[in-house]
Design a protein around this motif. Structure first.
Motif, PDB file in Angstrom:
ATOM      1  N   LEU A  64     -28.879  90.212 -68.679  1.00 25.36           N
ATOM      2  CA  LEU A  64     -30.048  90.950 -68.202  1.00 25.36           C
ATOM      3  C   LEU A  64     -30.921  90.066 -67.323  1.00 25.36           C
ATOM      4  CD1 LEU A  64     -31.735  93.549 -68.265  1.00 25.36           C
ATOM      5  CD2 LEU A  64     -32.852  92.668 -70.334  1.00 25.36           C
ATOM      6  N   ALA A  65     -31.092  88.807 -67.711  1.00 23.78           N
ATOM      7  CA  ALA A  65     -31.886  87.881 -66.903  1.00 23.78           C
ATOM      8  C   ALA A  65     -31.240  87.653 -65.540  1.00 23.78           C
ATOM      9  CB  ALA A  65     -32.045  86.551 -67.644  1.00 23.78           C
ATOM     10  N   HIS A  66     -29.907  87.500 -65.517  1.00 25.35           N
ATOM     11  CA  HIS A  66     -29.197  87.363 -64.239  1.00 25.35           C
ATOM     12  C   HIS A  66     -29.423  88.596 -63.361  1.00 25.35           C
ATOM     13  CE1 HIS A  66     -27.157  84.048 -66.209  1.00 25.35           C
ATOM     14  NE2 HIS A  66     -26.491  83.766 -65.110  1.00 25.35           N
ATOM     15  N   LEU A  67     -29.369  89.772 -63.980  1.00 20.74           N
ATOM     16  CA  LEU A  67     -29.514  91.022 -63.231  1.00 20.74           C
ATOM     17  C   LEU A  67     -30.927  91.195 -62.697  1.00 20.74           C
ATOM     18  CD1 LEU A  67     -28.091  93.624 -62.348  1.00 20.74           C
ATOM     19  CD2 LEU A  67     -28.805  94.662 -64.525  1.00 20.74           C
ATOM     20  N   PRO A  73     -35.868  89.784 -56.767  1.00 23.14           N
ATOM     21  CA  PRO A  73     -36.020  88.360 -56.429  1.00 23.14           C
ATOM     22  C   PRO A  73     -37.459  87.941 -56.173  1.00 23.14           C
ATOM     23  CG  PRO A  73     -35.057  89.584 -54.600  1.00 23.14           C
ATOM     24  CD  PRO A  73     -35.069  90.514 -55.761  1.00 23.14           C
ATOM     25  N   GLY A  74     -38.241  88.804 -55.536  1.00 22.79           N
ATOM     26  CA  GLY A  74     -39.632  88.458 -55.236  1.00 22.79           C
ATOM     27  C   GLY A  74     -40.456  88.201 -56.487  1.00 22.79           C
ATOM     28  N   PRO A  75     -40.568  89.186 -57.382  1.00 24.49           N
ATOM     29  CA  PRO A  75     -41.311  88.950 -58.635  1.00 24.49           C
ATOM     30  C   PRO A  75     -40.747  87.800 -59.450  1.00 24.49           C
ATOM     31  CG  PRO A  75     -40.938  91.301 -58.302  1.00 24.49           C
ATOM     32  CD  PRO A  75     -40.142  90.583 -57.247  1.00 24.49           C
ATOM     33  N   TRP A  76     -39.410  87.641 -59.433  1.00 25.67           N
ATOM     34  CA  TRP A  76     -38.804  86.558 -60.211  1.00 25.67           C
ATOM     35  C   TRP A  76     -39.215  85.196 -59.662  1.00 25.67           C
ATOM     36  CZ3 TRP A  76     -36.594  86.574 -64.797  1.00 25.67           C
ATOM     37  CH2 TRP A  76     -35.808  85.489 -65.198  1.00 25.67           C
ATOM     38  N   ARG A  77     -39.257  85.076 -58.324  1.00 25.76           N
ATOM     39  CA  ARG A  77     -39.694  83.811 -57.720  1.00 25.76           C
ATOM     40  C   ARG A  77     -41.144  83.500 -58.068  1.00 25.76           C
ATOM     41  NH1 ARG A  77     -36.587  81.356 -53.899  1.00 25.76           N
ATOM     42  NH2 ARG A  77     -34.853  82.529 -52.991  1.00 25.76           N
ATOM     43  N   TRP A 152     -32.737  77.538 -58.890  1.00 25.97           N
ATOM     44  CA  TRP A 152     -31.786  77.357 -57.785  1.00 25.97           C
ATOM     45  C   TRP A 152     -30.755  78.472 -57.700  1.00 25.97           C
ATOM     46  CZ3 TRP A 152     -26.929  76.983 -59.680  1.00 25.97           C
ATOM     47  CH2 TRP A 152     -26.687  76.309 -60.881  1.00 25.97           C
ATOM     48  N   TYR A 153     -30.613  79.240 -58.779  1.00 18.33           N
ATOM     49  CA  TYR A 153     -29.763  80.438 -58.745  1.00 18.33           C
ATOM     50  C   TYR A 153     -30.225  81.400 -57.659  1.00 18.33           C
ATOM     51  CZ  TYR A 153     -28.236  85.078 -60.508  1.00 18.33           C
ATOM     52  OH  TYR A 153     -27.731  86.346 -60.640  1.00 18.33           O
ATOM     53  N   MET A 154     -31.542  81.413 -57.411  1.00 18.15           N
ATOM     54  CA  MET A 154     -32.105  82.337 -56.420  1.00 18.15           C
ATOM     55  C   MET A 154     -31.726  81.958 -54.990  1.00 18.15           C
ATOM     56  SD  MET A 154     -33.640  84.543 -58.238  1.00 18.15           S
ATOM     57  CE  MET A 154     -34.389  85.379 -56.854  1.00 18.15           C
ATOM     58  N   ILE A 161     -24.050  86.756 -53.376  1.00 16.54           N
ATOM     59  CA  ILE A 161     -23.640  88.058 -53.904  1.00 16.54           C
ATOM     60  C   ILE A 161     -24.192  89.181 -53.035  1.00 16.54           C
ATOM     61  CG2 ILE A 161     -23.822  89.632 -55.871  1.00 16.54           C
ATOM     62  CD1 ILE A 161     -23.891  87.164 -57.675  1.00 16.54           C
ATOM     63  N   VAL A 162     -25.430  89.030 -52.571  1.00 15.76           N
ATOM     64  CA  VAL A 162     -26.018  90.039 -51.680  1.00 15.76           C
ATOM     65  C   VAL A 162     -25.184  90.152 -50.410  1.00 15.76           C
ATOM     66  CG1 VAL A 162     -28.011  90.572 -50.229  1.00 15.76           C
ATOM     67  CG2 VAL A 162     -28.361  89.838 -52.592  1.00 15.76           C
ATOM     68  N   SER A 163     -24.768  89.030 -49.867  1.00 15.34           N
ATOM     69  CA  SER A 163     -23.960  89.070 -48.640  1.00 15.34           C
ATOM     70  C   SER A 163     -22.612  89.735 -48.885  1.00 15.34           C
ATOM     71  CB  SER A 163     -23.764  87.650 -48.097  1.00 15.34           C
ATOM     72  OG  SER A 163     -22.862  86.899 -48.905  1.00 15.34           O
ATOM     73  N   LEU A 164     -22.038  89.541 -50.069  1.00 17.47           N
ATOM     74  CA  LEU A 164     -20.786  90.213 -50.401  1.00 17.47           C
ATOM     75  C   LEU A 164     -20.969  91.720 -50.461  1.00 17.47           C
ATOM     76  CD1 LEU A 164     -19.349  87.890 -53.230  1.00 17.47           C
ATOM     77  CD2 LEU A 164     -18.494  88.109 -50.889  1.00 17.47           C
ATOM     78  N   LEU A 165     -22.036  92.147 -51.111  1.00 18.57           N
ATOM     79  CA  LEU A 165     -22.292  93.587 -51.241  1.00 18.57           C
ATOM     80  C   LEU A 165     -22.638  94.211 -49.900  1.00 18.57           C
ATOM     81  CD1 LEU A 165     -24.347  93.643 -54.575  1.00 18.57           C
ATOM     82  CD2 LEU A 165     -21.925  94.150 -54.237  1.00 18.57           C
TER      83      LEU A 165
END
Length: 227
Positions: A64-67, A73-77, A152-154, A161-165
């Motif tokens: 869930l944290a990964h998802l 990404p914005g709020p997570w950063r 650093w995962y961000m 993964i975004v580029s793949l999708l």
């Protein structure tokens, strides 16, 4: 872009996703009844409880944290910009990884040592368990040796993964990562590719229709014993 990076970070992820989606649809149409965890609780309950609870508790929150980091990404950063929150999340993540590892090792031990559970195990059970143990163990090793992974995962996995999708793969985000980190990522896609052929499919079998189905009336037929 060399050919090995192309195979590992473009071809393999796309192949895994294709197999996961196509295989899940195929299995659903072929055998909907198998969309369950195929529980062995009736065969043995005590060790199942002590393995299943820490496994599910740990791995589901980690996923869930990964998802959340991927979807928001914005709020997570902004959340991780506070060093105290980042450190707290690191500690929580380590605890959850240990919980998941203990749980999956307990489930593997149960399956190996309980005769009835072992007898009802499938080939894919024996394939999947070592992969899950390896994946969680490697993830824990990465967390211990490459700190602040939530941050650093961000800047590595998420944009890749975004580029793949987006069908515009950019492997420069991950090509220079340490080998063990890349292994963790690629093994994750390997498990995704195996997903439709294992009991992991029970993840998507949550009975959402229960939310709108009519109320079920249960009538007890319990005979009173005469003393």
């Amino acid at each position: 872009m060399n050919s090995l990076n192309f195979v590992l970070f473009i071809a393999l992820p796309y192949l895994a996703l294709f197999i996961a989606v196509g295989g899940t649809v195929w299995r659903f149409n072929r055998d909907r009844f198998s969309f369950s965890s195929i529980s062995s609780q009736f065969l043995e309950n005590r060790r199942l409880f002590w393995g299943s609870v820490p496994w599910h508790f740990g791995i589901l929150i980690i996923l869930l944290a990964h998802l959340i980091a991927f979807l928001f990404p914005g709020p997570w950063r902004r959340l991780l910009s506070n060093i105290h929150i980042l450190a707290t999340l690191e500690v929580i993540g380590l605890a959850l990884a240990v919980s998941a590892l203990i749980g999956i090792l307990g489930l593997a031990w149960r399956r190996l040592t309980h005769p009835r559970v072992r007898a009802t195990s499938s080939v894919m059970d024996w394939v999947l368990l070592p992969l899950l143990i390896t994946q969680v163990g490697v993830g824990l090793w990465v967390a211990l040796n490459y700190r602040w992974g939530a941050d650093w995962y961000m800047d590595t996995s998420v944009p890749w993964i975004v580029s793949l999708l987006a069908l515009q793969p950019r492997i420069e985000y991950v090509a220079d990562l340490p080998f063990i980190v890349k292994f963790h990522m690629l093994l994750g896609f390997g498990i995704i590719g195996l997903f439709p052929f294992t009991r992991l499919v029970h993840i998507i079998s949550f009975p959402l229709r229960y939310l709108w189905r009519p109320i079920q009336v249960v009538i007890w037929d319990r005979r009173i014993r005469k003393v």
